[in-house]
Design a protein around this motif. Structure first.
Motif, short mmCIF file in Angstrom:
data_model
loop_
_atom_site.label_atom_id
_atom_site.label_comp_id
_atom_site.label_asym_id
_atom_site.label_seq_id
_atom_site.Cartn_x
_atom_site.Cartn_y
_atom_site.Cartn_z
N LEU A 236 0.83 -1.21 0.00
CA LEU A 236 0.00 0.00 0.00
C LEU A 236 0.86 1.26 0.00
O LEU A 236 0.57 2.23 -0.70
N ILE A 237 1.94 1.24 0.77
CA ILE A 237 2.84 2.40 0.83
C ILE A 237 3.44 2.68 -0.54
O ILE A 237 3.51 3.82 -1.00
N ASN A 238 3.85 1.62 -1.23
CA ASN A 238 4.47 1.80 -2.55
C ASN A 238 3.46 2.25 -3.61
O ASN A 238 3.85 2.85 -4.61
N ILE A 239 2.19 1.97 -3.41
CA ILE A 239 1.17 2.44 -4.35
C ILE A 239 1.14 3.96 -4.37
O ILE A 239 0.99 4.59 -5.43
N PHE A 240 1.31 4.57 -3.19
CA PHE A 240 1.21 6.03 -3.08
C PHE A 240 2.57 6.73 -3.13
O PHE A 240 2.62 7.96 -3.03
N THR A 241 3.65 5.97 -3.26
CA THR A 241 4.98 6.59 -3.33
C THR A 241 5.37 6.83 -4.78
O THR A 241 5.36 5.89 -5.59
N PRO A 242 5.74 8.05 -5.17
CA PRO A 242 6.12 8.35 -6.56
C PRO A 242 7.33 7.53 -7.00
O PRO A 242 8.20 7.19 -6.19
N LYS A 243 7.39 7.22 -8.29
CA LYS A 243 8.49 6.43 -8.84
C LYS A 243 9.84 7.14 -8.67
O LYS A 243 10.89 6.50 -8.65
N SER A 244 9.82 8.46 -8.55
CA SER A 244 11.08 9.20 -8.41
C SER A 244 11.78 8.87 -7.10
O SER A 244 13.01 8.99 -7.00
N PHE A 245 11.04 8.43 -6.09
CA PHE A 245 11.64 8.03 -4.81
C PHE A 245 12.00 6.53 -4.88
O PHE A 245 11.52 5.73 -4.08
N TRP A 246 12.85 6.19 -5.85
CA TRP A 246 13.11 4.77 -6.13
C TRP A 246 13.84 4.09 -4.96
O TRP A 246 13.62 2.90 -4.71
N MET A 247 14.67 4.82 -4.25
CA MET A 247 15.39 4.22 -3.13
C MET A 247 14.42 3.83 -2.01
O MET A 247 14.48 2.71 -1.47
N PHE A 248 13.53 4.75 -1.66
CA PHE A 248 12.54 4.47 -0.63
C PHE A 248 11.62 3.33 -1.06
O PHE A 248 11.29 2.44 -0.27
N ARG A 249 11.20 3.35 -2.32
CA ARG A 249 10.34 2.29 -2.85
C ARG A 249 11.02 0.93 -2.77
O ARG A 249 10.40 -0.08 -2.45
N THR A 250 12.32 0.92 -3.08
CA THR A 250 13.07 -0.34 -3.03
C THR A 250 13.14 -0.88 -1.60
O THR A 250 12.95 -2.08 -1.36
N ILE A 251 13.41 -0.01 -0.64
CA ILE A 251 13.50 -0.43 0.76
C ILE A 251 12.16 -1.01 1.24
O ILE A 251 12.12 -2.07 1.87
N VAL A 252 11.07 -0.32 0.91
CA VAL A 252 9.74 -0.81 1.31
C VAL A 252 9.42 -2.14 0.63
O VAL A 252 8.87 -3.06 1.24
N ALA A 253 9.78 -2.23 -0.66
CA ALA A 253 9.52 -3.48 -1.40
C ALA A 253 10.31 -4.64 -0.82
O ALA A 253 9.79 -5.76 -0.71
N VAL A 254 11.57 -4.40 -0.47
CA VAL A 254 12.39 -5.45 0.13
C VAL A 254 11.84 -5.87 1.48
O VAL A 254 11.79 -7.07 1.81
N LEU A 255 11.38 -4.89 2.27
CA LEU A 255 10.75 -5.21 3.56
C LEU A 255 9.49 -6.05 3.35
O LEU A 255 9.26 -7.04 4.06
N GLY A 256 8.69 -5.66 2.36
CA GLY A 256 7.49 -6.43 2.04
C GLY A 256 7.82 -7.84 1.59
O GLY A 256 7.12 -8.80 1.93
N LYS A 257 8.91 -7.97 0.83
CA LYS A 257 9.34 -9.30 0.38
C LYS A 257 9.73 -10.17 1.57
O LYS A 257 9.38 -11.36 1.63
N GLY A 258 10.45 -9.60 2.52
CA GLY A 258 10.84 -10.35 3.71
C GLY A 258 9.63 -10.80 4.52
O GLY A 258 9.58 -11.94 5.00
N LEU A 259 8.65 -9.92 4.66
CA LEU A 259 7.44 -10.27 5.40
C LEU A 259 6.63 -11.34 4.68
O LEU A 259 6.06 -12.24 5.32
#
Length: 565
Positions: free
Chosen positions: A413-436
């Motif tokens: 959900l967080i990545n849905i609302f995060t702009p693509k320009s914040f690719w570093m933040f999106r990657t961190i959230v995606a990796v956290l989601g992958k771990g969960l």
């Protein structure tokens, strides 16, 4: 007398169980290599229409640089890069001097094929069979076809494992996976590849559902969490290795052969893998069960086992009702509580798998190298497994399952609302989601083996694996919904994770509970009983009489629990 009491006589967790986990490492390493192989064998390198036919059309064309040839032959996209699917019928040389009116020029579909960037991949399914533009959906379909094979294979192995045993069907899985994988690697058409990729999934799923059940059935209550969690570390190791292997082997055919090769060694190690003593007793094969239990006791240093436990003793173990009857998938829905359990676990498994593969098969768009992204996604699974190990013991199975699924949904959900320009933040959230999502997968495997009784446990795992692969097979197709609305796939995966997490709340807790042996154990009041440890002096103690279920009441203490109706 329960099987846990017999297993305690062999030292319920010792060198024998550790050896069993070790023997399972080799085949289980191959699982993620095949399940996530589509990330590499179906990767789409950058491409554009083949324009070499223009060389003979205009003499001046040959004197142009590569960049200039693309400028006059291929329409540019909004970001300025050459179009992947369109070309001009004739070179537009005036664009070298004025490209402002390029959008008004007529363009057509590629007629002479495509040219691919081979700097990353030597060969993929895409470059081999031109799976781009109108055919690009076939790259996702190849993953779906594989998971449909896994889905149907789960049903097949689930039935036959409960009928013919875990060990023999494990060998069938090894051999069939090797044969079908090699043939798929030698395919000369996409159709042939799809057929044998389906059969590969059908064969290899036996390793997935048999290995976890066999390991848990040989473990005592205290160490089931350890077996379930750390036994699955081999998946993470294989997942991490896949990134390196794919980098070193850039050809899709050789990559399939390379990741399948360890199964040849697995066939050799199969000779040391024991049959499940629980299954043998449940099917009245007490002599054979006594042989493996004796072997377990000897390896674990309990040499007095043979003098204390005889084959006749095993006949008194309450391990199965109606030993002469065969159990089928229908037994999962014949009785009320089994039916409820079956429906709930099916929904949870679908949600867990759909979310996991929805994240795992989408490793582009984060601004990182494909191999590096896959490796990071795989690496996060390791700390996730260690954390879930403590979570399973401290807060239990149900809360761990619910928490990991809901948090995975929140990350999406967080990545849905995060702009693509914040690719570093999106990657961190995606990796956290992958771990969960991996933590939820680890939990659900262990949770399911504890929820269902021995007589239908492999059927239950086969059914839930079917539901999981249904979710996995649909996940690649859900990704195609981005053509309708870019965030739509993420919205779907987020919704599925949250809903399945809420459904998991309805399941009973199984932490520190003995494994149920019969369907009556589920339908009647299910007690928690801690198997006596090796420090108890090895004295067999009969199980107390089960509590009478009382209407409107529920036993739920440290030592006893009931399946909610």
């Amino acid at each position: 007398m329960r099987f846990e009491s017999i297993l305690a006589e062999t030292d319920g967790f010792g060198r024998f169980q550790i050896a069993l986990i070790t023997l399972m490492v080799i085949p289980r390493i191959t699982l993620p290599c095949h399940f996530l192989l589509n990330n590499f064998i179906a990767a789409t390198p950058s491409h554009h229409c083949d324009i070499n036919h223009h060389l003979n059309a205009e003499g001046v064309f040959e004197s142009l640089t590569g960049e200039q040839r693309l400028a006059v032959s291929i329409p540019a996209k909004a970001d300025g890069t050459p179009s992947s699917c369109l070309t001009y019928s004739e070179p537009q040389f005036h664009l070298l001097f004025n490209s402002s009116n390029a959008t008004d020029l007529p363009a057509e579909r590629c007629r002479k094929g495509w040219v691919y960037d081979n700097s990353t991949f030597k060969s993929t399914l895409v470059t081999e069979y031109d799976l781009v533009c109108d055919k690009r959906g076939l790259t996702k379909a190849s993953a779906t076809i594989f998971f449909i094979g896994v889905m149907l294979g789960a049903v097949f192995f689930g039935v036959l494992c409960d009928k013919y045993g875990r060990r023999s069907m494990l060998l069938v899985s090894y051999i069939s996976a090797i044969i079908f994988s090699l043939i798929s690697a030698l395919s000369n058409s996409y159709i042939m590849f799809a057929v044998f990729r389906f059969l590969t999934g059908f064969g290899i799923t036996g390793i997935s559902i048999i290995s976890i059940v066999l390991s848990v059935e040989w473990a005592d209550i205290e160490h089931r969490t350890f077996i379930g969690v750390f036994g699955s570390v081999s998946w993470t190791l294989g997942n991490m290795m896949l990134a390196g292997i794919a980098y070193l082997v850039p050809d899709w055919r050789m990559l399939i052969i390379t990741v399948t090769a360890p199964l040849v060694l697995a066939i050799i190690t199969w000779w040391w893998i024991p049959e499940s003593a629980r299954w043998l007793i449940a099917n009245g094969k007490t002599e054979r069960a006594h042989y493996f239990l004796q072997r377990c006791a000897t390896i674990n240093g309990r040499k007095e086992f043979s003098s204390r436990i005889k084959p006749e003793t095993l006949s008194s173990v309450v391990a199965a009702d109606h030993q002469n009857r065969s159990f089928t998938y229908l037994d999962l829905i014949k009785t009320p509580r089994m039916r409820r359990l079956t429906v709930l676990t099916g929904i949870v498994w679908y949600g867990v798998a759909s979310t996991y593969y929805g994240i795992s098969l989408n490793i582009t768009g984060f601004g990182l190298d494909l191999y590096l992204t896959h490796f990071i996604y795989a690496s996060i699974e390791l700390p996730a497994k260690f954390l879930i190990y403590f979570s399973l013991n401290i807060i239990g199975r149900r809360y761990s399952q619910v928490g990991t699924l809901l948090l995975t949904g929140i990350c999406i959900l967080i990545n849905i609302f995060t702009p693509k320009s914040f690719w570093m933040f999106r990657t961190i959230v995606a990796v956290l989601g992958k771990g969960l999502s991996e933590a939820s997968f680890t939990t659900v495997f262990l949770y399911t083996t504890e929820l269902f009784p021995t007589v239908v446990r492999q059927n239950a795992v086969g059914y839930t694996s079917f539901m999981a692969r249904l979710g996995a097979s649909i996940s690649p197709l859900i990704m195609l919904l981005e053509d309708v609305w870019k965030p739509l796939p993420e919205v779907v995966f987020c919704s599925v994770a949250i809903v399945s997490g809420l459904v998991a709340w309805l399941l009973p807790e199984t932490n520190n509970a003995r494994l149920p042996e019969t369907i009556d154990d589920i339908e009647q009041t299910r007690k928690r009983s801690i198997c006596m440890s090796s420090q108890d002096g090895g004295e067999l103690k009969p199980e107390p009489e089960p509590l009478k279920p009382q209407k409107g009441s529920e036993v739920n203490s440290e030592k006893s629990t009931m399946i909610p109706s």
